[in-house]
Design a protein around this motif. Structure first.
Motif, PDB file in Angstrom:
ATOM      1  N   UNK A 381      81.555   4.820  12.265  1.00 13.23           N
ATOM      2  CA  UNK A 381      80.726   4.537  10.566  1.00 13.23           C
ATOM      3  C   UNK A 381      80.615   3.052  10.250  1.00 13.23           C
ATOM      4  N   UNK A 382      81.902   2.760  10.578  1.00 13.33           N
ATOM      5  CA  UNK A 382      81.884   1.336   9.359  1.00 13.33           C
ATOM      6  C   UNK A 382      81.317   0.298   9.924  1.00 13.33           C
ATOM      7  N   UNK A 387      76.052  -2.665   9.679  1.00 16.04           N
ATOM      8  CA  UNK A 387      74.663  -2.885  10.368  1.00 16.04           C
ATOM      9  C   UNK A 387      73.996  -2.568   8.936  1.00 16.04           C
ATOM     10  N   UNK A 388      73.601  -1.035   8.212  1.00 19.20           N
ATOM     11  CA  UNK A 388      72.971  -0.940   7.395  1.00 19.20           C
ATOM     12  C   UNK A 388      72.705  -2.106   5.956  1.00 19.20           C
ATOM     13  N   UNK A 389      73.787  -2.170   5.337  1.00 18.60           N
ATOM     14  CA  UNK A 389      74.431  -2.721   4.050  1.00 18.60           C
ATOM     15  C   UNK A 389      73.409  -4.936   4.951  1.00 18.60           C
ATOM     16  N   UNK A 390      73.361  -5.417   6.168  1.00 20.80           N
ATOM     17  CA  UNK A 390      72.464  -6.848   6.501  1.00 20.80           C
ATOM     18  C   UNK A 390      70.938  -6.424   6.513  1.00 20.80           C
ATOM     19  N   UNK A 391      70.300  -5.189   7.131  1.00 24.69           N
ATOM     20  CA  UNK A 391      69.131  -5.054   6.798  1.00 24.69           C
ATOM     21  C   UNK A 391      68.830  -5.463   4.758  1.00 24.69           C
ATOM     22  N   UNK A 392      67.419  -5.538   4.992  1.00 27.63           N
ATOM     23  CA  UNK A 392      66.523  -5.557   3.829  1.00 27.63           C
ATOM     24  C   UNK A 392      66.171  -4.217   3.935  1.00 27.63           C
ATOM     25  N   UNK A 436      80.949   9.407   0.532  1.00 24.91           N
ATOM     26  CA  UNK A 436      80.044   8.417   1.066  1.00 24.91           C
ATOM     27  C   UNK A 436      78.363   8.886   1.553  1.00 24.91           C
ATOM     28  N   UNK A 437      79.205  10.391   2.145  1.00 23.57           N
ATOM     29  CA  UNK A 437      78.108  11.230   2.724  1.00 23.57           C
ATOM     30  C   UNK A 437      77.107  11.917   1.448  1.00 23.57           C
ATOM     31  N   UNK A 493      83.566  -0.749   0.131  1.00 19.31           N
ATOM     32  CA  UNK A 493      85.375  -1.288  -0.383  1.00 19.31           C
ATOM     33  C   UNK A 493      86.272  -0.962  -0.965  1.00 19.31           C
ATOM     34  N   UNK A 494      86.094   0.194  -1.581  1.00 17.40           N
ATOM     35  CA  UNK A 494      86.702   1.201  -1.662  1.00 17.40           C
ATOM     36  C   UNK A 494      87.132   2.009  -0.411  1.00 17.40           C
ATOM     37  N   UNK A 495      86.157   2.661   0.077  1.00 19.91           N
ATOM     38  CA  UNK A 495      86.624   3.620   1.345  1.00 19.91           C
ATOM     39  C   UNK A 495      87.941   2.880   1.722  1.00 19.91           C
ATOM     40  N   UNK A 496      87.009   1.755   2.652  1.00 24.46           N
ATOM     41  CA  UNK A 496      87.912   0.313   4.046  1.00 24.46           C
ATOM     42  C   UNK A 496      89.177   0.302   3.494  1.00 24.46           C
TER      43      UNK A 496
END
Length: 502
Positions: A381-382, A387-392, A436-437, A493-496
């Motif tokens: 999941x991490x 990866x998703x956060x790095x994409x536009x 998150x889901x 960030x909170x979940x991690x």
């Protein structure tokens, strides 16, 4: 045509002195003697008593005001749904379908005959309204299979009136207990008849004595729970009970996720084909469910639009689209539940639990093997979220977020299965993955809503209708997706940070 009645009742052992006086019960103004009714019921089940094992009863009864076929499905302690069909020589098809997930290829046989003399009293309030029916039943039970056997007993049954307050039964219970009356040792007449006429009945498989001990025990307990959920929800899905389709779909997903997550414990050469069949079933269940959710979302959003900005027959087109798809899906789902493929899947799950494909690690203490599997899912999941956060923003990011959502769901189910072993860390992870889901689900729902709006707009345009409102709704959905994307970094960030205890 069958009809359904919610039955809320309590059963008691009848004392030697008979039924105590109930006029002292709060709210009871009058106790009316309704006389004695003679009932004759034959109960049907498979030879290995599959219905009884699930606390389901199926009978053909004569006598009384409700003679006919009765199917009783458990809802909760002391609560059952009784589905009634007119008296006939053979089992009505509608009731046969409702027990198919349990009976499958088995044959329904007359198992027990119960003849009862029912002495009925009505408890009425000051306005003459029925509060509850109290009966004293003198029962003669006869087993119709094997060596047979007979038993007699007398019991008291208190059934709440339709629409009554269940708390009233507590008042009756208090009065009966004060008079020395004790609850029945059996949940139903059939259960007592089966126990008393065949004391050497074969013991059914159960979890290991003292509860799960090994890692494999814990995973199989979760698998068994989901198998039972699918079988138990089958009648509700057939009756179109609210949320039943969704609940069955969730059970199939939990099973698939369990097989994938705990590949270190279960032989995947056995579980992978089962997971494929579960994916098929979830897909069939999801056709209707996904469209229901999407329709509700679109209509709710449309309701928020000022009337002056609704141009053309937008509502009518949405509802027509929804109803057309809904009808087709319902017809298809009924066929799925009667299909050989579905019934074979249920048989396969039974066989898997009877002879589980356990690997060597499954025999170890549960802590490390289960924690390792759950942690592995979380790391996936991490990686997907990162990866998703790095994409536009755009299609590629939408796809990446959807993949992260699916993996979050799998990790959530893994944490659920691990809770008896890992305790609070698993509980925390379950809650975090659900949050998150939900956020990623909001994003994906927006993606699907925009796709549908584009399709509806194209059809409306071809019909010469004004498509302004579809564009407005599309813009609102796009903003909802952007808000979800903006919220994701902080949530992650909170979940991690909270997952350090795994």
């Amino acid at each position: 045509m069958a009809d359904t009645k919610r039955e809320i009742e309590r059963k008691y052992e009848a004392p030697d002195g008979g039924l105590p006086d109930l006029t002292g019960v709060a709210a009871v103004a009058t106790v009316v003697d309704r006389g004695i009714t003679h009932l004759d019921a034959t109960y049907y089940d498979t030879a290995d008593e599959r219905l009884a094992a699930s606390s389901v009863t199926l009978r053909r009864r004569t006598g009384g005001s409700d003679a006919g076929w009765h199917l009783k499905l458990p809802v909760g302690p002391g609560v059952r749904d009784e589905i009634r069909a007119p008296l006939s020589d053979t089992l009505p098809d509608e009731l046969a379908a409702l027990v198919r997930s349990r009976v499958r290829d088995g044959e329904l046989l007359p198992l027990v005959r119960l003849r009862s003399d029912r002495d009925v009293r009505h408890l009425l309030d000051t306005a003459g309204r029925l509060l509850a029916e109290v009966s004293t039943d003198s029962v003669h039970a006869e087993r119709l299979t094997g060596a047979g056997g007979e038993v007699r007993w007398t019991e008291i049954e208190v059934e709440l009136a339709d629409g009554g307050d269940p708390a009233f039964l507590d008042k009756v219970d208090k009065r009966l207990r004060k008079a020395g009356v004790r609850p029945s040792r059996s949940a139903s007449k059939l259960a007592r008849a089966l126990a008393d006429t065949a004391p050497q009945r074969r013991r059914r498989p159960s979890t290991p004595a003292g509860g799960p001990e090994t890692a494999g025990d814990h995973v199989l307990a979760y698998v068994r729970e989901q198998r039972d959920a699918i079988v138990g929800l089958d009648p509700a899905v057939r009756q179109d009970v609210e949320d039943s389709v969704h609940s069955m779909r969730v059970a199939t997903r939990r099973l698939r996720s369990t097989f994938k997550t705990f590949r270190n414990l279960l032989d995947r050469t056995v579980t992978d084909p089962v997971a494929d069949e579960l994916k098929w079933l979830a897909g069939e269940l999801g056709v209707d469910r996904d469209r229901e959710v999407l329709t509700e979302r679109l209509t709710d959003t449309l309701d928020e639009v000022p009337a002056g900005l609704v141009r053309g027959p937008v509502t009518e087109r949405m509802l027509a689209w929804s109803k057309a798809e809904h009808g087709g899906a319902k017809s298809r789902l009924a066929g799925v539940l009667d299909s050989r493929r579905y019934l074979t899947l249920l048989d396969t799950l039974d066989a898997l639990l009877a002879d589980p494909p356990l690997l060597e690690a499954a025999g170890k203490k549960p802590g490390k093997p289960i924690a390792r599997a759950v942690t592995k899912d979380f790391r996936k999941v991490a990686g997907l979220v990162g990866r998703a956060l790095e994409l536009e923003p755009g299609t590629e990011r939408d796809v990446a977020l959807h993949e992260a959502r699916k993996k979050a769901k799998r990790t959530r189910y893994a944490a659920e299965a691990a809770r008896p072993v890992l305790g609070k860390p698993a509980k925390t992870l379950t809650k975090s993955m659900k949050t998150l889901q939900d956020l990623l689900g909001e994003h994906q729902d927006s993606v699907m809503a925009r796709q549908t709006l584009r399709e509806l707009s194209a059809v409306a345009h071809a019909a010469g209708e004004n498509t302004f409102t579809y564009g407005l709704l599309h813009e609102r959905e796009e903003q909802r997706a952007l808000r979800a994307e903006a919220e994701l970094p902080g949530l992650w960030d909170r979940i991690r940070g909270g997952a350090a205890g795994l």
